[in-house]
Design a protein around this motif. Structure first.
Motif, PDB file in Angstrom:
ATOM      1  N   SER A  12      -5.971 -10.520 -15.045  1.00 43.45           N
ATOM      2  CA  SER A  12      -5.953 -11.081 -15.113  1.00 43.45           C
ATOM      3  C   SER A  12      -7.166 -11.420 -16.313  1.00 43.45           C
TER       4      SER A  12
ATOM      5  N   LYS B 190      -3.218 -17.890 -13.433  1.00 47.99           N
ATOM      6  CA  LYS B 190      -4.263 -17.921 -14.322  1.00 47.99           C
ATOM      7  C   LYS B 190      -4.174 -18.352 -16.065  1.00 47.99           C
TER       8      LYS B 190
ATOM      9  N   CYS C  72       1.824 -18.121  -9.670  1.00 57.17           N
ATOM     10  CA  CYS C  72       2.785 -17.030 -10.067  1.00 57.17           C
ATOM     11  C   CYS C  72       2.680 -15.663 -10.229  1.00 57.17           C
TER      12      CYS C  72
END
Ligand SMILES: *Cc1c(COP(=O)(O)O)cnc(C)c1O
Length: 390
Positions: free
Chosen positions: A184, A207, A217
Motif C-alpha cells: 500500500s 489509499k 476497498c
C-alpha cells in the motif's frame, strides 16, 4: 519499472475496447444477477462464476475492468478487488494456511494484519512468529517444518522499515514458502514486488488507488493459479466484494493516479527537506532519507517515496504535543491517507485507551501524510505548529 506511457495505456484504455454506446468511461453495471435464454448458456455461466456473468458476487463487468487494470499495473496475471484492504490480506493469508501451519511476519505490520495473525488465527492452530524483517538471518531462524507463509510490508506505514524483497522472495522459494506483501505504501506505480519474485501483492485501495477519501476497498494481485484459487474459495465464500458503483469511483480515481503520485512525491520531498533541516524536530522517519541505514535498499526496490513520513518532537510533554497537533490547519487529524487532504496521526491519541494495549511507539511520534495541497502551504503550517513546542 513502467514508463508513464505504459501507465496511460493501462489506466485509460485497457479493458475499455468495447464499451457499450461508445461510452467514454466504463459504465456502472448496477445489477446483482444476469439472465439467459437457454439452458446451455446458463450452464456455461454456472461453470465459472468468477469469469462469467452469473451473479455480481462472482463477477461484474464494471469491477472486471478495474481488475484488469490493477493486475496490469502490478505486472500480475490477475487481480481480485475486495471491499477493503484488510479483506484482501485476510483472504490471501487464509488461502495459504491450514490448521497447524506456521506463518512468519515482519514486526509492526498494519494493525489489523497483526490482529489476524496474533489473536484470530491461533484459534485455528495457526501460529505466527514476528521477526525483524531487516535481517534475513532472523527470518531464516524463525522457520520451522510447518512454515507456509512469509508476510512482508515494505515499507510499513508508521516507522517505514523496508525488507530486502528480492532476498525474501528467493529465500521463500528455496523453502517452499508462499510470500505475501502489503504494497500500500508505494502504490503499484512505484514498487512492483511480483517482478522481484513475490507471490501475492495486497493493497489497501482506500489509499492512493482510489485516492479521494471516499471509498474503502482492497486489491490482491498474483498468478492466474493463485488468484483463481482464492477467487473460487475465499472470495466467493467471504463475499467481501466491491460493488459496481464503488468500482466506477475507483476507476475514476485511477485516471489521475500517476498525476497525483507525481505531485505527492514532489511535495513529500519538499516537506521532508524542511523538517530534516528544522532542529525543533528530534528525528524523522523516511525511507529516502540519505541518513537512513536502509536508504540504498529502499532506492533499489522503490522508484519514488510518496506521501508518508513520521517525525518525533523534541518534547514528550503531552500538552505541547497536543498544542502542535491541534494548531495545524492543513494537516487534519485522521487515520488513513492517500486522498487530497494532508493528515497527521499522533501516537499520543492511541495511548490511555481503556482495554487497549499501549502502542510500542512513544507519544511524541507523529505520522504525516503529504496530500495534494501546495507544499509551501504545508511547510508553513508545520513551522507555525512547531513554534508551539519550542
Ligand atoms: C489502510 C491500510 C490497510 C487496510 O486497508 P483498508 O482498506 O482500510 O482495509 C492495510 N495495510 C496498510 C499498510 C494500510 O495503510
Amino acid at each position: 519499472m513502467s514508463s508513464n506511457s505504459e501507465w496511460s495505456d493501462i489506466i485509460n484504455y485497457l479493458g475499455e475496447e468495447d464499451l457499450p454506446y461508445g461510452s467514454m468511461v466504463p459504465p456502472i453495471v448496477q445489477t446483482s444477477n444476469f439472465h439467459y435464454k437457454t439452458i446451455a448458456e446458463l450452464r456455461k455461466a454456472f461453470s465459472n462464476e468468477w469469469e462469467s456473468h452469473l451473479y455480481t458476487r462472482g463477477n461484474n463487468p464494471t469491477v472486471a475492468i478495474l481488475r484488469r487494470k490493477l493486475a496490469a499495473l502490478e505486472k500480475a496475471d490477475d487481480a481480485i478487488i475486495f471491499s477493503s484492504g484488510i479483506a484482501s490480506i485476510t483472504a490471501a493469508i487464509m488461502s495459504v494456511v491450514s490448521a497447524g501451519d506456521h506463518v512468519i511476519c515482519v514486526n509492526h505490520p498494519y494493525s489489523w494484519t497483526s490482529h489476524l495473525l496474533k489473536t484470530y488465527l491461533p484459534k485455528f492452530g495457526v501460529m505466527t512468529s514476528f521477526v525483524n524483517g531487516t535481517s534475513m538471518a532472523e527470518i531464516d531462524g524463525a522457520k520451522n517444518s510447518n512454515t507456509k507463509l512469509l508476510v512482508l510490508e515494505s515499507p510499513n506505514s508508521m516507522t517505514f522499515e523496508v525488507q530486502d524483497i528480492r532476498a525474501c522472495a528467493a529465500w521463500a522459494k528455496t523453502h517452499n514458502v508462499t510470500t505475501l506483501i502489503d504494497n500500500s505504501y508505494a502504490s503499484p506505480l512505484y514498487q512492483n514486488p511480483i517482478e522481484m519474485g513475490i507471490d501475492l501483492v495486497a493493497h489497501s485501495g482506500s489509499k492512493y488507488i482510489n485516492g479521494h477519501s471516499d471509498v474503502v476497498c482492497g486489491v490482491l494481485c498474483g498468478s492466474k493459479d493463485l488468484i483463481s484459487n482464492i477467487a473460487s474459495n475465499e472470495y466467493m465464500t467471504f463475499g467481501s466484494i466491491v460493488h459496481p458503483f464503488e468500482a466506477f469511483l475507483i476507476l475514476r480515481g485511477l485516471r489521475t493516479l500517476p498525476l497525483r503520485m507525481e505531485k505527492i512525491s514532489r511535495s513529500t520531498k519538499a516537506v521532508f527537506k524542511a523538517l530534516k533541516e528544522d532542529n525543533r524536530v528530534e528525528s524523522i522517519y523516511f525511507p529516502f532519507d540519505p541518513d537512513n541505514s536502509q536508504y540504498d535498499l529502499a532506492r533499489s526496490q522503490m522508484s519514488e517515496c510518496p506521501g508518508l513520513m513520521s517525525i518525533r518532537l523534541r518534547s514528550e510533554d503531552e500538552s505541547l504535543i497536543t498544542a502542535f497537533c491541534e494548531s495545524l490547519k492543513y494537516f487534519r487529524m485522521a487515520v488513513s491517507w492517500g486522498g487530497h487532504e494532508s493528515l497527521i496521526i499522533p501516537v499520543l491519541a492511541a495511548h490511555q485507551i481503556p482495554g487497549k494495549s499501549v502502542p510500542a511507539l512513544p507519544i511524541n511520534h507523529i505520522r504525516l501524510y503529504v496530500g495534494l495541497e501546495e507544499p509551501e502551504l504545508l511547510i508553513n503550517d508545520l513551522r507555525q505548529a512547531l513554534n508551539q513546542v519550542s
